[in-house]
Design an enzyme around this catalytic site. Structure first.
Site, PDB file in Angstrom:
ATOM      1  CE1 TYR A   1     -61.464  28.042  15.974  1.00 47.15           C
ATOM      2  CE2 TYR A   1     -63.575  26.931  15.999  1.00 47.15           C
ATOM      3  CZ  TYR A   1     -62.780  27.986  15.592  1.00 47.15           C
ATOM      4  OH  TYR A   1     -63.318  28.984  14.820  1.00 47.15           O
TER       5      TYR A   1
ATOM      6  CE  LYS B   1     -54.535  31.396   2.278  1.00 51.19           C
ATOM      7  NZ  LYS B   1     -55.065  32.172   1.148  1.00 51.19           N
TER       8      LYS B   1
ATOM      9  CG  ASP C   1     -58.126  32.890  -0.228  1.00 50.03           C
ATOM     10  OD1 ASP C   1     -58.183  31.659  -0.413  1.00 50.03           O
ATOM     11  OD2 ASP C   1     -57.159  33.571  -0.600  1.00 50.03           O
TER      12      ASP C   1
ATOM     13  CG  ASP D   1     -66.742  28.646  13.869  1.00 51.27           C
ATOM     14  OD1 ASP D   1     -67.983  28.771  13.793  1.00 51.27           O
ATOM     15  OD2 ASP D   1     -66.075  29.083  14.828  1.00 51.27           O
TER      16      ASP D   1
ATOM     17  CG  ASP E   1     -71.918  31.261  11.699  1.00 47.46           C
ATOM     18  OD1 ASP E   1     -72.612  30.215  11.748  1.00 47.46           O
ATOM     19  OD2 ASP E   1     -71.620  31.910  12.715  1.00 47.46           O
TER      20      ASP E   1
END
Ligand code: NAD
Length: 354
Positions: A140, A190, A222, A246, A250
Site C-alpha cells: 500500500y 505467502k 490462503d 486488510d 474484514d
C-alpha cells in the site's frame, strides 16, 4: 491527569463517541483513572468549518494526548469534494501524523450472539482472537505505476517491500499482545511465493527465542483465510502484513455478527488511536439507533493499551457482555425474544452494569 482527545467526526460519530465517553466517565469514577477530555473536529465536519478534513490543531492536540478516541468520518454530503479534501483523508493524515504502525482488531464472539454470526454457532461460540496488521508499509505504501507500455501492452504495477526493522516492530508487538492473552501467535505470509514473505518469516523466526513463552506457528495466507471460516477458535493472535491484514481482518470481523460491535486500536510510537471498525453510517445518523458497542469496546482497548488500566478495561468489556446476556440489543443485532433499545438507552444499561 490523562488526556483523551475525542474526535466524533461525521454521521453517527457524535452519538457513538458520546456513549463511549459516558462509559469512560462512569468507569473513571470507579477506578479513579483521572481522565480528561478534549473534543476536536475531523472529517466532513472539519471540512465545513475549516476547509480541510484534518485541521493542524486537531493533529497537534492528538500528538499531545495520552490517547485518541475516534468515531467515524465521511458521508454522501461530501461526495462532490475533491480527493485531497475528502473526509476520509483525515484517517490517512492521522495514521501518518501519529505514526500509527499497527492495527489491532479483536474478534470475540459472545455466547449471547452466536446466532448472529453467518457461521454455525458451534464453530463460533468462544472465538476470541486478535489480528495484528502492519499499517504503514508493504504494497500500500510501495512505488506504483498507473500505466506504462511494455512489450506492446499497457500494464500497471505496485511494489511490495518490507524492511527487517518494520517486520521486527510489528512482530514484537504481536508477541507482546499474545503474552497478555493465551500465549499463541500465528504469523501469516505467502512465503512459498513472495520474497517479502520469506524475509517476514525469517525475521519472525529470529525473534522466536526472545519470546520462548509464546507458541509460534506460520500459515500461508490462503490457508489462514480458510481456517478463519472452518475453525476460527484455533487462533489467539494473528500477525501479518498490510495487504493480507486488510483482507483477513474484514473476513474475521463478519464472524462476530455485526460491524457495530467491533472495536479496533491503531498503535503509534507515542499516541495510539481507538475507533470502531465501521464507518459513519449516514443512513442511520441522528436516529438514536446506532450500536455504540464497537466504540465502547474501543474505549476499553484505550484503557488497556494506552493507560495500562487492565481492570477498568475488563470492567467495560464485562458490562457490555452482561448487557447482551441480559437480552438488550440495538436494531442491528436485534432478534425475536430480545429487547430493542436505542443508542442512549443501551449505553445506560451498560453503565448500570459496570
Ligand atoms: P458503514 O460502516 O458506515 O455502514 C455500513 C452499514 O452498516 C450501514 O447500513 C450502516 O447503517 C451499518 N452500520 C455501521 N455502523 C453501525 C452501527 N454502529 N450500528 C448499527 N449499524 C451500523 O459503511 P459505508 O456505508 O460503506 O460508509 C459510510 C461512510 O463512512 C462513507 O463515507 C465511508 O467512506 C465512511 N467510512 C469511514 C470509516 C472510518 O471513519 N474509519 C470507515 C469505513 C467507512
Amino acid at each position: 491527569m490523562k488526556k483523551i482527545v475525542v474526535i466524533p467526526g461525521d454521521g453517527i460519530g457524535r452519538e457513538i463517541t458520546d456513549g463511549a465517553v459516558e462509559v469512560l466517565k462512569a468507569v473513571d469514577k470507579k477506578f479513579s483513572l483521572g481522565l480528561e477530555y478534549e473534543t476536536h473536529d475531523a472529517g466532513g465536519t472539519a471540512y465545513d468549518k475549516y476547509g480541510e478534513p484534518l485541521p493542524a490543531s486537531t493533529l497537534e492536540a492528538c500528538k499531545k494526548a495520552d490517547a485518541v478516541l475516534f468515531g467515524a468520518v465521511g458521508g454522501t454530503k461530501w461526495d462532490g469534494v475533491d480527493a485531497a479534501h475528502r473526509p476520509e483523508r483525515a484517517i490517512l493524515g492521522l495514521r501518518k501524523g501519529l505514526g500509527l504502525y499497527a492495527n489491532l482488531r479483536p474478534v470475540k464472539v459472545l455466547d449471547a450472539l452466536t446466532d448472529n454470526s453467518p457461521l454455525k454457532a458451534e464453530l463460533v461460540g468462544g472465538v476470541d482472537l486478535v489480528i495484528v496488521r502492519e499499517l504503514v508499509g508493504g504494497i500500500y505504501f510501495g512505488d506504483r505505476c498507473e500505466s506504462e507500455i511494455k512489450d506492446g501492452a499497457e500494464r500497471a504495477w505496485d511494489l511490495e517491500n518490507y524492511s527487517v526493522p518494520e517486520v521486527e516492530r510489528i512482530t514484537r508487538l504481536a508477541f507482546e499482545t499474545a503474552r497478555l492473552r493465551r500465549g499463541k501467535l500465528t504469523s501469516v505470509d505467502k512465503a512459498n511465493v513472495l520474497a517479502t514473505s520469506r524475509l517476514w518469516r525469517r525475521t519472525v523466526e529470529r525473534l522466536r527465542a526472545e519470546y520462548a513463552d509464546v507458541a509460534l506457528n506460520h500459515l500461508y495466507v490462503d490457508n489462514c483465510a480458510m481456517q478463519l471460516a472452518v475453525n476460527p477458535k484455533q487462533f489467539d493472535v494473528i500477525v501479518t502484513g498490510n495487504l493480507f491484514g486488510d483482507i483477513l481482518s474484514d473476513e474475521a470481523a463478519v464472524i462476530g455478527g455485526s460491524i457495530g460491535l467491533m472495536p479496533s486500536a491503531s498503535i503509534g510510537e507515542q499516541t495510539s488511536l481507538y475507533e470502531p471498525i465501521h464507518g459513519s453510517a449516514p443512513d442511520i445518523a441522528g436516529l438514536n439507533v446506532a450500536n455504540p458497542m464497537g466504540t465502547i469496546l474501543s474505549a476499553a482497548m484505550l484503557l488497556r493499551y494506552s493507560l495500562r488500566a487492565e481492570s477498568a478495561a475488563r470492567a467495560i468489556e464485562a458490562a457490555v457482555e452482561r448487557t447482551l446476556a441480559d437480552g438488550y440489543r440495538t436494531a442491528d443485532i436485534y432478534s425475536e425474544g430480545t429487547v430493542k433499545l436505542g443508542t442512549v438507552e443501551i449505553t445506560g444499561k451498560i453503565i448500570e452494569r459496570l
